[in-house]
Design a protein around this motif. Structure first.
Motif, mmCIF file in Angstrom:
data_model
loop_
_atom_site.group_PDB
_atom_site.id
_atom_site.type_symbol
_atom_site.label_atom_id
_atom_site.label_comp_id
_atom_site.label_asym_id
_atom_site.label_seq_id
_atom_site.Cartn_x
_atom_site.Cartn_y
_atom_site.Cartn_z
ATOM 1 N N ALA A 75 12.393 84.664 34.390
ATOM 2 C CA ALA A 75 11.782 84.419 35.691
ATOM 3 C C ALA A 75 12.490 85.216 36.782
ATOM 4 O O ALA A 75 11.854 85.675 37.737
ATOM 5 N N LYS A 76 13.802 85.375 36.634
ATOM 6 C CA LYS A 76 14.591 86.152 37.586
ATOM 7 C C LYS A 76 14.764 87.591 37.139
ATOM 8 O O LYS A 76 15.438 88.362 37.825
ATOM 9 N N ILE A 77 14.183 87.944 36.002
ATOM 10 C CA ILE A 77 14.323 89.251 35.356
ATOM 11 C C ILE A 77 15.778 89.720 35.398
ATOM 12 O O ILE A 77 16.086 90.843 35.805
ATOM 13 N N THR A 78 16.648 88.846 34.924
ATOM 14 C CA THR A 78 18.078 89.111 34.938
ATOM 15 C C THR A 78 18.707 88.693 33.617
ATOM 16 O O THR A 78 18.340 87.670 33.044
ATOM 17 N N VAL A 79 19.663 89.493 33.149
ATOM 18 C CA VAL A 79 20.456 89.187 31.968
ATOM 19 C C VAL A 79 21.906 89.021 32.403
ATOM 20 O O VAL A 79 22.379 89.742 33.291
ATOM 21 N N TYR A 80 22.609 88.096 31.772
ATOM 22 C CA TYR A 80 23.970 87.780 32.159
ATOM 23 C C TYR A 80 24.929 87.958 30.982
ATOM 24 O O TYR A 80 24.553 87.840 29.823
ATOM 25 N N LEU A 81 26.173 88.211 31.312
ATOM 26 C CA LEU A 81 27.236 88.189 30.325
ATOM 27 C C LEU A 81 28.391 87.393 30.919
ATOM 28 O O LEU A 81 29.078 87.867 31.825
ATOM 29 N N GLN A 82 28.580 86.189 30.421
ATOM 30 C CA GLN A 82 29.706 85.365 30.832
ATOM 31 C C GLN A 82 30.892 85.727 29.960
ATOM 32 O O GLN A 82 30.812 85.644 28.739
ATOM 33 N N MET A 83 31.986 86.119 30.582
ATOM 34 C CA MET A 83 33.174 86.566 29.864
ATOM 35 C C MET A 83 34.333 85.636 30.204
ATOM 36 O O MET A 83 34.748 85.549 31.363
ATOM 37 N N ASP A 84 34.833 84.966 29.200
ATOM 38 C CA ASP A 84 35.952 84.045 29.358
ATOM 39 C C ASP A 84 37.132 84.520 28.521
ATOM 40 O O ASP A 84 36.985 85.328 27.604
ATOM 41 N N SER A 85 38.308 83.996 28.822
ATOM 42 C CA SER A 85 39.525 84.337 28.080
ATOM 43 C C SER A 85 39.699 85.840 27.955
ATOM 44 O O SER A 85 39.964 86.373 26.872
ATOM 45 N N LEU A 86 39.557 86.525 29.058
ATOM 46 C CA LEU A 86 39.624 87.980 29.046
ATOM 47 C C LEU A 86 41.013 88.478 28.666
ATOM 48 O O LEU A 86 42.023 87.861 28.996
ATOM 49 N N LYS A 87 41.017 89.603 27.972
ATOM 50 C CA LYS A 87 42.234 90.240 27.496
ATOM 51 C C LYS A 87 42.320 91.648 28.074
ATOM 52 O O LYS A 87 41.301 92.243 28.411
ATOM 53 N N PRO A 88 43.525 92.209 28.164
ATOM 54 C CA PRO A 88 43.649 93.577 28.668
ATOM 55 C C PRO A 88 42.792 94.579 27.896
ATOM 56 O O PRO A 88 42.274 95.528 28.499
ATOM 57 N N GLU A 89 42.615 94.373 26.610
ATOM 58 C CA GLU A 89 41.799 95.279 25.817
ATOM 59 C C GLU A 89 40.309 95.181 26.124
ATOM 60 O O GLU A 89 39.513 95.974 25.615
ATOM 61 N N ASP A 90 39.915 94.230 26.951
ATOM 62 C CA ASP A 90 38.533 94.148 27.416
ATOM 63 C C ASP A 90 38.258 95.111 28.568
ATOM 64 O O ASP A 90 37.107 95.243 28.992
ATOM 65 N N THR A 91 39.278 95.748 29.080
ATOM 66 C CA THR A 91 39.115 96.689 30.181
ATOM 67 C C THR A 91 38.216 97.846 29.763
ATOM 68 O O THR A 91 38.480 98.531 28.781
ATOM 69 N N ALA A 92 37.143 98.056 30.517
ATOM 70 C CA ALA A 92 36.163 99.085 30.190
ATOM 71 C C ALA A 92 35.074 99.080 31.252
ATOM 72 O O ALA A 92 35.032 98.210 32.116
ATOM 73 N N VAL A 93 34.184 100.061 31.150
ATOM 74 C CA VAL A 93 32.953 100.029 31.918
ATOM 75 C C VAL A 93 31.916 99.299 31.077
ATOM 76 O O VAL A 93 31.708 99.636 29.911
ATOM 77 N N TYR A 94 31.278 98.326 31.663
ATOM 78 C CA TYR A 94 30.299 97.503 30.956
ATOM 79 C C TYR A 94 28.890 97.915 31.339
ATOM 80 O O TYR A 94 28.580 98.063 32.518
ATOM 81 N N TYR A 95 28.041 98.078 30.327
ATOM 82 C CA TYR A 95 26.684 98.554 30.521
ATOM 83 C C TYR A 95 25.659 97.552 30.006
ATOM 84 O O TYR A 95 25.827 96.973 28.936
ATOM 85 N N CYS A 96 24.605 97.410 30.744
ATOM 86 C CA CYS A 96 23.436 96.659 30.320
ATOM 87 C C CYS A 96 22.422 97.635 29.734
ATOM 88 O O CYS A 96 22.279 98.756 30.231
ATOM 89 N N ALA A 97 21.730 97.226 28.678
ATOM 90 C CA ALA A 97 20.760 98.090 28.027
ATOM 91 C C ALA A 97 19.517 97.308 27.628
ATOM 92 O O ALA A 97 19.578 96.095 27.411
ATOM 93 N N ALA A 98 18.404 98.015 27.518
ATOM 94 C CA ALA A 98 17.139 97.402 27.136
ATOM 95 C C ALA A 98 16.396 98.295 26.149
ATOM 96 O O ALA A 98 16.540 99.515 26.182
ATOM 97 N N ARG A 99 15.614 97.666 25.289
ATOM 98 C CA ARG A 99 14.747 98.404 24.380
ATOM 99 C C ARG A 99 13.372 97.757 24.378
ATOM 100 O O ARG A 99 13.268 96.535 24.518
ATOM 101 N N PRO A 100 12.309 98.570 24.222
ATOM 102 C CA PRO A 100 10.943 98.048 24.320
ATOM 103 C C PRO A 100 10.463 97.372 23.039
ATOM 104 O O PRO A 100 9.379 97.662 22.541
ATOM 105 N N TYR A 101 11.277 96.478 22.519
ATOM 106 C CA TYR A 101 10.959 95.681 21.348
ATOM 107 C C TYR A 101 11.499 94.287 21.587
ATOM 108 O O TYR A 101 12.453 94.097 22.336
ATOM 109 N N THR A 102 10.927 93.320 20.917
ATOM 110 C CA THR A 102 11.356 91.939 21.113
ATOM 111 C C THR A 102 12.618 91.598 20.334
ATOM 112 O O THR A 102 13.313 90.643 20.671
ATOM 113 N N VAL A 103 12.913 92.370 19.289
ATOM 114 C CA VAL A 103 14.039 92.104 18.397
ATOM 115 C C VAL A 103 15.246 92.922 18.829
ATOM 116 O O VAL A 103 15.139 94.132 19.024
#
Length: 124
Positions: A75-103
């Motif tokens: 309804a909000k046409i939004t996707v989320y990523l909740q990230m908990d217990s973060l570690k230094p090795e999680d440091t990066a650029v994070y990207y959202c992606a989409a594909r024109p399939y339901t799977v």
């Protein structure tokens, strides 16, 4: 064309949390599988999590399973990523992606649309 815009990145200390958002445009969003990837300097783009068109099926990389949660609000046409217990090795650029399939899939090459990325930095 489908447009994706990530937000919510920032700097946190190890053990902290962040919630990333991916705002999408396009009338077919509700039928698209979505995913989150990340890429650190000198590293390959890494799959993190994926979600099917309805949100009923999710996939996670072993490295984030139990710490990260992907969700979507069509309804909000939004996707989320909740990230908990973060570690230094999680440091990066994070990207959202989409594909024109339901799977969803874990493969980078399967996704046609990408956001600009948002930086996540986790300090020790």
């Amino acid at each position: 064309q489908v447009q994706l815009v990530e937000s919510g990145g920032g700097s946190v200390q190890a053990g902290g949390s962040l919630r990333l958002s991916c705002a999408a445009s396009g009338r077919t969003f509700s039928n698209y599988a979505m995913a989150w990837f990340r890429q650190a300097p000198g590293k390959e783009r890494e799959f993190l999590a994926a979600i099917n068109y309805s949100g009923s099926i999710t996939y996670y990389a072993d490295s984030v399973k139990g710490r990260f949660t992907i969700s979507r609000d069509n309804a909000k046409i939004t996707v989320y990523l909740q990230m908990d217990s973060l570690k230094p090795e999680d440091t990066a650029v994070y990207y959202c992606a989409a594909r024109p399939y339901t799977v969803p899939t874990i493969l980078v090459r399967a996704y046609d649309y990408w956001g600009q990325g948002t930086q996540v930095t986790v300090s020790s």
